[in-house]
Design a protein around this motif. Structure first.
Motif, mmCIF file in Angstrom:
data_model
loop_
_atom_site.group_PDB
_atom_site.id
_atom_site.type_symbol
_atom_site.label_atom_id
_atom_site.label_comp_id
_atom_site.label_asym_id
_atom_site.label_seq_id
_atom_site.Cartn_x
_atom_site.Cartn_y
_atom_site.Cartn_z
ATOM 1 N N HIS A 194 0.824 -1.215 0.000
ATOM 2 C CA HIS A 194 0.000 0.000 0.000
ATOM 3 C C HIS A 194 0.853 1.259 0.000
ATOM 4 O O HIS A 194 0.410 2.310 -0.415
ATOM 5 C CB HIS A 194 -0.917 0.029 1.239
ATOM 6 C CG HIS A 194 -1.900 -1.082 1.268
ATOM 7 N ND1 HIS A 194 -2.435 -1.598 2.432
ATOM 8 C CD2 HIS A 194 -2.448 -1.814 0.258
ATOM 9 C CE1 HIS A 194 -3.266 -2.579 2.143
ATOM 10 N NE2 HIS A 194 -3.291 -2.732 0.830
ATOM 11 N N ASN A 195 2.032 1.148 0.522
ATOM 12 C CA ASN A 195 2.847 2.344 0.705
ATOM 13 C C ASN A 195 4.312 1.959 0.518
ATOM 14 O O ASN A 195 4.714 0.842 0.871
ATOM 15 C CB ASN A 195 2.622 2.888 2.126
ATOM 16 C CG ASN A 195 2.800 4.386 2.191
ATOM 17 O OD1 ASN A 195 3.458 4.969 1.329
ATOM 18 N ND2 ASN A 195 2.239 5.008 3.212
ATOM 19 N N ASP B 261 -0.199 6.262 8.560
ATOM 20 C CA ASP B 261 -0.437 6.155 7.112
ATOM 21 C C ASP B 261 0.411 5.054 6.465
ATOM 22 O O ASP B 261 0.471 4.938 5.242
ATOM 23 C CB ASP B 261 -0.150 7.495 6.414
ATOM 24 C CG ASP B 261 1.342 7.842 6.419
ATOM 25 O OD1 ASP B 261 2.122 7.123 7.080
ATOM 26 O OD2 ASP B 261 1.729 8.819 5.754
ATOM 27 N N SER C 299 3.721 4.825 6.651
ATOM 28 C CA SER C 299 5.095 5.230 6.319
ATOM 29 C C SER C 299 6.082 4.648 7.319
ATOM 30 O O SER C 299 5.853 4.711 8.534
ATOM 31 C CB SER C 299 5.258 6.752 6.390
ATOM 32 O OG SER C 299 4.372 7.377 5.546
#
Ligand code: FRU
Length: 493
Positions: free
Chosen positions: A255-256, A314, A316
């Protein structure tokens, strides 16, 4: 890589070398690359690393070994693993990882023999982890999966789910991208291939292009988040990427993603979970001077400081310097800055903590390892308009054989509108942590003795500046010693 004759290492010249770091871990001499087998075992941090004991060049790989009680003071231990003339690792003991079981430790490394690079195991013979026995059945996987077209197959990450072991091996699917291949085992010895954990993206317009193959995979959990870190071996620069996302059935749905460090020297990091549950990472900082200069110096390669990893809401991945580093501070210095921005403190083994008002319009930051005329200068600045930090090493050295680069990484200011630069200077090393979230690092080789000054850039935006002298991470006896015997000091602090 170019290979030169090695004249042999002169230990006196090693300790007199102005570029040899004093508080970052490095091998006693010669060549060092990746951290390997990072492990918290019986209260101590064990750091193994790729080591060539006979030359400062990248060949004849062994596993060097060091131990620390506090993450920042290090003691060299005897070499843990050496190539076996008749074994599956006769051409090199390449990178790998360690797992601590309840009464012993298992090292999983890449044994190299001719064109073959295959997983091998060694277990400890003693509680100090000084002696190791290689498994008679090595390699534990005898060939890569036959139906895959792979660019290489090496380096390992291990994890356990219930009673089952899983291993990820660094690889690349030709024409598709870097990957980590997942294997399953009941006992760390018998392995069955499953599938890729995830597959990279060969689209070179993607700034996070990971190259055709991923080396040194590191797959782990931080709380409920799963993190994969890989090193893209032919990406330019050789990017080290992180991925987070959903994890199910030994597959990661990304996703990231982002860069673990924004600088060009950082490579092949590895991390481990300590007794306090923190995820601690070290990475290799490659040299940026020529092979001939490395051979003349008698050493090559240094580790980063320990960094603590965490995952934000989020997804990260962020990193901050381990709090233990403050133990290396020997003196707090009160900085006086004149109207031109020149600071009254000089040095090449310092920690600087500077906060700036990021609502200013002009770039602001620090020029370090600077000569008075500015011909040599290493400049780290924050540009509010683009919310980027730039570490510019193009003018770090007037030596024409040393090249520098302007590296950039994005970060928004903190909620209070500030940017906090924590800069670690250690001779040829610079590591810059921004707001305790991201890091950008590089290697620098100023020639002039007087290139040890500090200048504030964008003085109007400066809020605070603190400076500390930083002491060494080895005892003098330890710093320049080839340590192959078990006769070592137990406590050096
Ligand atoms: C990464 C790497 C690994 C390999 C090791 C050999 O720097 O190329 O893939 O195992 O170094 O030293």
């Amino acid at each position: 890589m170019q290979k030169l004759d090695t004249p042999g290492v002169d230990l006196a010249s090693l300790s007199a070398d102005r570029h040899r770091p004093s508080y970052h871990f490095l091998s006693p001499d010669n060549w060092m690359n990746d951290p390997n087998g990072l492990l918290h075992w019986r209260g101590r941090c064990h750091l193994f690393y790729q080591y060539n004991p006979s030359s400062p060049q990248s060949e004849d790989k062994h596993w060097g070994h060091a131990v620390s009680d506090d993450l920042v003071h290090w003691e060299h231990l005897p070499i843990a693993l050496a190539p076996d003339p008749d074994g599956p690792d006769t051409d090199g003991v390449f990178s790998g990882c360690a797992v601590g079981l309840h009464d012993h430790v298992v090292l999983m490394y890449t044994g190299v023999r001719g064109p073959h690079q295959l997983p091998c195991i060694a277990t400890n013979d003693d509680p100090e982890l000084l002696a190791w026995t290689k498994y008679a059945g090595n390699p534990v996987i005898t060939a890569p999966p036959a139906d895959l077209d792979l660019v290489f197959f090496r380096d390992h990450t291990l994890w356990q789910e219930g009673d089952t072991w899983y291993m990820g091996i660094g690889s690349g699917l030709r024409g598709q991208g870097g990957t980590v291949l997942v294997f399953r085992s009941p006992d760390l010895h018998d392995w069955t291939y499953l599938h890729p954990l995830c597959i990279g993206d060969l689209d070179r317009t993607n700034p996070l292009w990971g190259g055709t193959g991923w080396e040194c995979p590191d797959f782990f959990a931080i709380s409920n988040d799963r993190v994969l870190i890989v090193s893209g071996h032919d990406a330019h620069p050789r990017n080290v990427l992180w991925f987070t996302g959903g994890y199910q059935d030994q597959r990661l749905t990304v996703h990231n993603t982002g860069l673990v460090d924004g600088g060009p020297s950082f490579y092949a990091p590895q991390s481990y979970t300590d007794d306090a549950g923190r995820r601690v990472m070290f990475g290799w900082m490659r040299e940026r001077r020529t092979v001939a200069q490395q051979v003349a110096a008698g050493w090559s390669g240094v580790m980063t400081l320990p960094r603590i990893l965490s995952v934000l809401s989020d997804g990260s991945l962020v990193s901050a310097p381990a709090p233990e580093i403050a133990q290396l501070r020997t003196r707090h210095r009160t900085a006086v800055v004149d109207a031109s921005g020149l600071v009254d403190i000089r040095g090449d083994t310092l920690e600087l903590l500077a906060t700036f008002d990021a609502r200013a319009t002009e770039p602001a930051g620090l020029s370090v390892r600077t000569s008075l005329d500015g011909k040599e200068a290493t400049v780290v600045t924050y540009t509010p308009a683009t919310q980027t930090v730039t570490l510019d090493t193009r003018a770090s050295s007037i030596d024409p054989d040393v090249s520098g680069v302007a590296s950039r990484i994005s970060i928004p200011p903190a909620a209070d509108g500030s940017i906090r630069l924590r800069v670690f200077l250690d001779r040829s090393v610079i590591e810059v942590f921004v707001n305790d979230r991201i890091c950008i690092s590089d290697r620098i080789y100023p020639v002039r003795e007087e290139s040890d000054r500090i200048r504030v850039v964008g003085l109007a935006a400066l809020s605070t500046l603190e400076v500390w002298d930083i002491g060494p991470c080895f005892l003098p006896s330890e710093a320049g010693r080839q340590s192959l015997s078990v006769d070592h000091p137990q406590d050096h602090r």
